[in-house]
Write an enzyme that holds these catalytic residues in place. Structure first.
Site, short mmCIF file in Angstrom:
data_model
loop_
_atom_site.label_atom_id
_atom_site.label_comp_id
_atom_site.label_asym_id
_atom_site.label_seq_id
_atom_site.Cartn_x
_atom_site.Cartn_y
_atom_site.Cartn_z
N ILE A 32 -42.34 21.69 -2.10
CA ILE A 32 -43.12 20.48 -2.37
C ILE A 32 -41.80 19.68 -2.55
O ILE A 32 -41.57 19.40 -1.36
CB ILE A 32 -44.12 20.34 -3.36
CG1 ILE A 32 -45.67 21.00 -3.04
CG2 ILE A 32 -44.21 18.85 -3.02
CD1 ILE A 32 -46.31 20.70 -3.84
N SER A 33 -41.13 19.34 -2.96
CA SER A 33 -39.74 19.20 -3.70
C SER A 33 -38.88 19.60 -4.27
O SER A 33 -38.82 20.66 -4.95
CB SER A 33 -39.59 17.44 -3.97
OG SER A 33 -40.65 17.13 -5.52
N THR A 57 -33.24 17.20 -9.20
CA THR A 57 -31.87 17.53 -10.34
C THR A 57 -32.75 18.00 -11.69
O THR A 57 -31.44 19.71 -12.03
CB THR A 57 -31.50 16.17 -11.07
OG1 THR A 57 -33.25 15.08 -11.50
CG2 THR A 57 -30.78 15.33 -10.30
N TYR A 58 -33.91 18.72 -11.54
CA TYR A 58 -34.04 19.27 -12.51
C TYR A 58 -34.67 20.81 -12.23
O TYR A 58 -34.70 21.55 -12.87
CB TYR A 58 -36.01 18.94 -13.49
CG TYR A 58 -36.49 18.76 -12.25
CD1 TYR A 58 -37.74 19.68 -11.49
CD2 TYR A 58 -37.22 17.32 -11.98
CE1 TYR A 58 -38.36 19.61 -10.72
CE2 TYR A 58 -37.39 17.24 -10.54
CZ TYR A 58 -38.31 17.84 -9.78
OH TYR A 58 -39.57 17.70 -8.67
N GLY A 59 -35.18 21.08 -11.06
CA GLY A 59 -35.31 22.56 -9.81
C GLY A 59 -36.83 21.74 -8.81
O GLY A 59 -35.87 21.22 -8.07
N LYS A 65 -43.59 23.64 -11.37
CA LYS A 65 -42.23 22.64 -11.40
C LYS A 65 -41.29 24.30 -12.04
O LYS A 65 -42.14 24.36 -13.28
CB LYS A 65 -42.45 22.13 -12.45
CG LYS A 65 -41.93 20.63 -12.23
CD LYS A 65 -41.53 19.32 -13.30
CE LYS A 65 -40.77 18.86 -13.42
NZ LYS A 65 -41.02 17.33 -14.00
N ASP A 88 -39.70 6.09 -16.47
CA ASP A 88 -39.40 6.66 -15.13
C ASP A 88 -40.85 6.31 -13.78
O ASP A 88 -41.07 7.00 -13.61
CB ASP A 88 -39.27 8.06 -14.84
CG ASP A 88 -38.74 8.14 -13.97
OD1 ASP A 88 -38.07 6.88 -13.40
OD2 ASP A 88 -38.31 9.18 -13.68
#
Lengths: 448, 350
Positions: free
Chosen positions: A46-47, A50-52, A70, A172
């Site tokens: 999917i996307s 910066t986190y993974g 995720k 956020d």
């Protein structure tokens, strides 16, 4: 994975055996009880951020529905040979998501710790607000139906109220982080920056120097406030409301990057964008304004142009004088009515579709309550939910797609990278400065 | 929910009865009786004290706040309800618990610094550990805790209630010490944080002001507590009797188990039960009438309990646990405990 091991001398006195719990602290390495690939079949990527990376998946063991997995990269670049410790933002997200449970907050299914990676499995949401907004900017540009906006706002505020009554700041909120399921339920996602704010050990400022994507950043943060509150989320909600109406970020500033000494610069351009529409803040309306660390920078800003939203000039015949006003008053009301009226004629909504005009004066009042300079006067989530905007006019539906014919495109799922276990990308530690790379595959289209 | 104890994973998954706890521990031992027989361990109470002190020593070296140390204590307790101690290097686990707790309590310490401090603190026991071992152990720890990392601590309840009960600084610090001490017991796995906090307040109220070290070691609290034990018992009995009358056939003192009636959650300190004017008159009393004043506070506390939905039975049990802990603490021998722990570690090359 083999769990057999060489018995040490002392163990010879009794029958050596494998230890199901002997994972991690003994001589043998940690192995997960549950393996991602046994539980889920990844159907696409999917996307990444910066986190993974995030993958779409189906259950392999009879779990119903679809899932978004995720995958956090370990807290270091490159291929992992050793454990290096889990990043604080992953720890926060794991901890908070395990506690939270609300229909307007994305639901965590499980967390799998395997092979030095963290996999957080969430319920899948087909859409998000960034994608929905983008769909409406496609030619012919057409506004989001007012009933949809109302439902989205109600659900978004409902989720915020839940977070805030549980002492969680999201920090956020932005369209890309607001998920929408195919049944029209709004789900607040990505709690990677969220924190508990009940009596923090340190000032919330001391941890992450900068929070909230710049366009949605509240003025008190731009002015260097150290003790911020749930009101920062509410400013972001106000910005999202405006964006649902106009299909553009209302305050689309340019971020001043941190300098080499890692000091946070004053975000002049962003503050100017706010001032252009909202006017300059005054200490009469915001008593603590003068105590803000960056207060001195305000005097260097230009008072607003009298034409508050000059970027709309294509659709408008109004020709405001491009003249700086000394008064510094707010143009938000003008902005609002221009926005809701702009599609009333011409290439407006399809025949029979409701116009944004139906949102009326209450829409403006809600918007101005959320985009209030003084964080203490800004509407709380609970107060916003009680706003007449929701009790007058069309009834609020729990399904934001109710009664609309638009088929929003499904989330793009790429097949480039289907191997959740081996894929490697240069994951870097989340610096506390979230950026739009989180939505890279569906990058915001260049406007105009 | 994150800050609501009643909906928390702590209440739903990590609050046990004594029988449950005993059964879980028995199951761990039954998995490998040979291991258990080969390496006898000190009594669990002594092990609890030992582990508690090791965490506190590491925490002090690092200059970590009490709240983070307390969270590390609970992590270690949870972990060892799932994993047999003899299969682990406890020093590695305790270090990891501290590392994770610091992140969770928003006072992160670098993994390298924590590892280094642990190595200095336990040169032999920790000598073959490094940051990657701590990182690996972190996965193990989080996995065994099912990622339930948010811990509700009694300190917050104490802070919230100190004004309501007009606690003076000595009483607050004594109650604070009792809370510190309860991490040496199973109580964090048995009772909600507000029950612990209220019990600690009761201890503080019935104790004579400690003349000795106000640092408040377990011993100070112990001496103080046993001296006031009869008063505490009386106060609780009174509260129980009154709440039974008030309840009139209702759920009585079982408030702790009724999620629908969160009469006292850590963030709601305003539970009523007495008039504000009474309290101010107490405050205005001559300081020299201290003993009288103290008994007045105890009476008031008991009245407040009776009018609340607080599970007084739980408090009674909590009180008894603490008393017996303080008695047991006298017999604690640090050296023996350490030797027994280090024996299985060395033998098993952990």
């Amino acid at each position: 994975m083999s769990r057999s091991r060489q018995p040490t001398r002392a163990e010879v006195s009794y029958q050596p055996r494998s230890y199901p719990a002997d994972r991690g602290t003994g001589p043998l390495g940690y192995t997960s009880k549950v393996r991602v690939q046994d539980r889920y079949k990844v159907i696409g990527f999917i996307s990444s951020g910066t986190y993974g990376r995030v993958y779409k998946a189906h259950g392999k063991q009879g779990q119903t529905g679809e899932f978004a997995i995720k995958k956090f990269k370990p807290d270091k670049e490159g291929e992992q040979i050793n454990y290096t410790g889990i990043s604080q933002s992953a720890v926060r997200e794991m901890a908070l998501c395990s506690e939270l449970s609300h229909q307007n907050v994305i639901k965590l299914i499980e967390i799998i710790l395997e092979d030095k990676c963290i996999y957080m499995v969430f319920e899948y949401a087909e859409h998000d607000l960034l994608q929905i907004i983008h769909h409406h900017t496609q030619q012919p540009r057409h506004p989001i139906p007012p009933a949809t906006i109302k439902s989205i706002m109600f659900q978004l505020l409902n989720g915020c109220q839940y977070l805030h009554t549980n002492w969680v700041l999201h920090r956020d909120l932005k369209p890309a982080n607001i998920m929408v399921t195919s049944s029209g339920e709004v789900k607040i996602g990505d709690l990677g920056l969220a924190r508990l704010f009940q009596k923090p050990l340190h000032s919330l400022f001391s941890g992450d120097k900068v929070v909230v994507t710049i366009w949605y950043r509240a003025p008190e943060l731009l002015l260097g406030s150290r003790h911020y509150t749930p009101a920062i989320d509410m400013w972001a909600v106000g910005c999202i409301f405006a964006e649902l109406l106009s299909l553009r970020p209302i305050f689309k500033g340019e971020e001043a990057k941190m300098d080499s000494k890692k000091t946070v610069p004053f975000q002049r351009n962003q503050m100017q964008k706010i001032v252009d529409i909202m006017g300059l803040p005054t200490k009469e309306r915001w008593p603590l304004l003068t105590t803000m660390p960056e207060y001195s920078h305000l005097s260097s800003l230009q008072p607003p142009l009298s034409a508050a939203h000059h970027h709309h000039h294509h659709q408008h015949q109004h020709h405001y004088q491009a003249q700086r006003q000394a008064s510094g008053g707010s143009h938000l009301e003008k902005w609002y009515y221009n926005t809701i009226n702009q599609n009333a004629g011409g290439a407006g909504p399809a025949p029979g579709a409701a116009s944004l005009q139906s949102l009326g004066a209450e829409g403006y009042k809600l918007l101005t309550g959320l985009l209030e300079y003084d964080p203490e006067k800004r509407l709380s989530a609970a107060a916003a939910l009680q706003h007449p905007f929701f009790s007058t006019g069309d009834k609020v539906s729990a399904n934001c797609f109710e009664g609309i014919k638009t088929e929003y495109p499904h989330r793009r799922v790429s097949q480039d990278d289907n191997d959740i276990r081996t894929s490697s990308l240069p994951g870097t530690k989340r610096s506390g400065l979230p950026d739009d790379s989180l939505v890279q595959p569906r990058k915001r289209m260049k406007e105009n | 929910m994150a800050a609501n104890y009643w909906e928390s994973t702590q209440r739903r998954h990590w609050q046990f009865t004594k029988d449950e706890l005993a059964a879980m521990r028995q199951r761990l031992e039954d998995e490998d009786p040979g291991l258990v027989q080969s390496f006898p361990l000190p009594p669990l109470r002594h092990l609890n004290i030992y582990f508690n002190q090791q965490i506190n020593r590491l925490g002090k070296r690092l200059g970590v706040r009490q709240q983070a140390m307390a969270t590390a204590q609970v992590y270690a307790k949870r972990f060892y309800t799932k994993v047999e101690i003899r299969r682990t290097n406890p020093y590695l686990l305790l270090t990891t618990a501290m590392y994770l707790a610091c992140k969770m309590e928003e006072c992160p310490q670098h993994i390298r610094l924590i590892t280094q401090e642990a190595r200095l603190l336990w040169p032999t026991e920790f000598h073959n550990q490094d940051t990657s071992k701590v990182g690996e152990c972190e996965f193990f720890l989080i996995s065994e805790m099912n990622s339930h990392l948010i811990i509700h601590q009694p300190y917050r309840t104490l802070t919230a209630l100190q004004a309501d009960f007009q606690l003076n600084p000595e009483e607050v610090s004594l109650a604070w010490c009792v809370i510190n001490d309860h991490y040496m017991t199973d109580l964090p796995l048995l009772y909600p944080p507000h029950i612990i906090a209220l019990t600690a307040i009761l201890f503080a109220l019935v104790s004579r002001p400690p003349n000795a070290s106000s640092q408040g070691s377990a011993n100070a609290a112990a001496a103080a507590a046993s001296s006031g034990l009869s008063a505490a018992t009386a106060a609780l009995a009174q509260a129980q009797a009154r709440s039974a009358m008030n309840a009139g056939g209702g759920g009585g003192g079982g408030g702790g188990s009724m999620p629908g009636t969160p009469s006292l959650t850590p963030q709601s300190s305003s539970a009523g039960g007495y008039g504000g004017s009474d309290m101010s008159s107490i405050a205005a009393m001559d300081v020299k009438k201290a003993p009288e004043q103290r008994m007045g506070k105890v009476q008031r506390f008991a009245g407040w309990l009776a009018d609340s939905n607080i599970d007084v039975t739980a408090m009674v049990d909590c009180t008894q646990e603490l008393i017996s802990f303080y008695e047991c603490h006298e017999a604690y021998n640090d050296k023996n405990t350490r030797e027994q722990v280090n024996r299985f570690m060395k033998a098993r090359n952990l």
